[in-house]
Design an enzyme around this catalytic site. Structure first.
Site, mmCIF file in Angstrom:
data_model
loop_
_atom_site.group_PDB
_atom_site.id
_atom_site.type_symbol
_atom_site.label_atom_id
_atom_site.label_comp_id
_atom_site.label_asym_id
_atom_site.label_seq_id
_atom_site.Cartn_x
_atom_site.Cartn_y
_atom_site.Cartn_z
ATOM 1 N N GLY A 122 -0.050 3.432 11.719
ATOM 2 C CA GLY A 122 -0.667 4.658 11.216
ATOM 3 C C GLY A 122 -0.431 4.762 9.724
ATOM 4 N N ILE A 146 -6.197 3.981 12.670
ATOM 5 C CA ILE A 146 -7.258 4.156 13.658
ATOM 6 C C ILE A 146 -8.503 4.832 13.085
ATOM 7 C CG2 ILE A 146 -6.506 6.418 14.524
ATOM 8 C CD1 ILE A 146 -7.080 5.349 17.359
ATOM 9 N N ASN A 199 -5.712 0.366 17.196
ATOM 10 C CA ASN A 199 -4.979 1.368 17.970
ATOM 11 C C ASN A 199 -3.682 0.737 18.454
ATOM 12 O OD1 ASN A 199 -4.013 3.289 19.739
ATOM 13 N ND2 ASN A 199 -5.989 3.725 20.667
ATOM 14 N N CYS A 219 5.531 6.640 9.848
ATOM 15 C CA CYS A 219 5.693 7.655 8.806
ATOM 16 C C CYS A 219 4.772 8.852 9.049
ATOM 17 C CB CYS A 219 5.398 7.047 7.434
ATOM 18 S SG CYS A 219 6.461 5.661 7.013
ATOM 19 N N ASP A 222 1.253 11.946 13.903
ATOM 20 C CA ASP A 222 0.688 13.173 14.463
ATOM 21 C C ASP A 222 1.715 13.808 15.401
ATOM 22 O OD1 ASP A 222 -0.761 15.158 15.688
ATOM 23 O OD2 ASP A 222 -2.529 13.921 16.051
ATOM 24 N N THR A 297 4.753 7.557 0.589
ATOM 25 C CA THR A 297 3.530 7.920 1.306
ATOM 26 C C THR A 297 2.906 9.188 0.727
ATOM 27 O OG1 THR A 297 4.639 9.293 2.965
ATOM 28 C CG2 THR A 297 4.514 6.940 3.411
ATOM 29 N N GLU A 298 1.592 9.273 0.855
ATOM 30 C CA GLU A 298 0.880 10.451 0.367
ATOM 31 C C GLU A 298 1.326 11.707 1.106
ATOM 32 O OE1 GLU A 298 -1.314 6.940 -0.920
ATOM 33 O OE2 GLU A 298 -0.397 7.540 0.972
ATOM 34 N N GLU A 299 1.554 11.569 2.411
ATOM 35 C CA GLU A 299 2.007 12.716 3.197
ATOM 36 C C GLU A 299 3.401 13.151 2.758
ATOM 37 O OE1 GLU A 299 1.547 15.750 5.908
ATOM 38 O OE2 GLU A 299 0.058 14.229 5.354
#
Length: 325
Positions: A122, A146, A199, A219, A222, A297-299
């Site tokens: 992911g 995905i 996936n 990282c 969801d 990471t961007e998140e």
């Protein structure tokens, strides 16, 4: 309820001319996004199969000065929902077995199946891979994502980074009177990172043989807050057995999230699995991958901007009981 009512009033207050103008603006924006992605798609198709088998002739000074930097992709043209249902039929392409997977399309200049050993599950917009790449220049790193548009964004980003870094490296060689020619770290150009739409909850063993991976990153996955959605979380007892299969003995699972409930869930399941053992806080503080994962990471950067909390847990792959006999 009141917000919805206000919105309805606002829409009803618009004149037909205003609604028509708004519709045209949205249509123009959608057309612009599609054209941008189509252009990038064409570049992607050409770049994916660019494999240099013979040394290219040395460029003249004039041609070197005309080399242009490739523009990095813009996220606004790759609109996508934040998450995707892993149980849906996404019509994904995947190999029948790891032996039938052609990795040379993803790593045209640095292909060796024995070195595909780091996986970002992911991977999102690819920030972690881009930071890990220079730290592990001899190892191949794969991001699995995905979502269609996000995967295309990362592909375009890697293509641009590769082209731009090669221009920079060539310029440095000319300025220093020629390179070493031995492919040292100074020639790094992001050839060891790639992204694949896939996936991981369904097809991970189709890509990797037993014990192939040394590191796996999860990282900001969801969180699937609803109880009935917990089965879709990326860390479950069943999936951990698959991760243990593709992870070599001594390999590490890295997890990070800004949701404490999800962190506790992942820790609980990893603690209960017989093939994983949690690494100490002291180990985490000294490991460079944890520092990169925390900030790259961007998140993760968004969580930092919002002054949120980040929860980290790392686990070592233990020997299988059969291997100890």
């Amino acid at each position: 309820m009141s917000e919805a009512t206000d919105k309805q009033k606002q829409v009803s207050a618009e004149t037909p001319l205003e609604r028509d103008l708004k519709s045209k603006q949205q249509s123009i924006a959608a057309t612009k996004r599609k054209q941008y992605r189509d252009d990038k798609s064409q570049i992607r198709k050409q770049a994916r199969f660019e494999v240099s088998t013979t040394p290219e002739p040395e460029q003249s000074d004039s041609s070197a000065t005309t080399a242009t930097i490739t523009e990095l992709p813009k996220k606004r043209y790759y609109r996508q929902r934040a998450h995707s249902n892993p149980f849906s039929d996404h019509r994904l392409e995947y190999p029948k077995s790891p032996e039938s997977m052609d990795w040379s399309n993803l790593y045209p200049k640095q292909y060796d199946i024995s070195k595909v050993e780091i996986a970002d599950i992911g991977c999102g917009y690819g920030g972690l891979m881009i930071k890990l790449g220079p730290q592990f220049p001899k190892s191949l790193i794969l991001g699995l994502e995905i979502r269609v548009q996000v995967t295309q964004y990362v592909e375009d980003r890697i293509i641009a980074l590769r082209k731009n870094q090669e221009i920079i490296n060539d310029k440095k060689k000319k300025e220093s009177g020629g390179g070493t020619g031995d492919g040292d770290d100074n020639d790094y150009s992001y050839q060891n990172i790639a992204v694949l739409r896939g996936n991981a909850m369904k097809f991970l063993p189709n890509f990797f043989v037993k014990g192939q991976l040394s590191k796996m990153f999860f990282c900001f996955p969801d969180p699937h807050f609803k109880q009935r959605k917990h089965k879709a979380r990326i860390i479950t007892n069943t999936l951990l057995s698959e991760y243990a299969y593709v992870l070599r003995e001594g390999g590490v699972v890295y997890t990070i999230t800004d949701v404490e409930d999800l962190h506790n869930w992942m820790v609980k399941h990893l603690d209960e699995h017989p093939l994983f053992e949690r690494l100490s806080k002291e180990w985490e503080d000294q490991d460079k991958c944890v520092e990169i994962m925390y900030n790259a990471t961007e998140e993760g950067q968004k969580v930092t901007r919002n002054k949120g909390s980040k929860w980290v847990a790392c686990y070592k792959r233990l020997p299988s009981p059969d291997d100890c006999e």
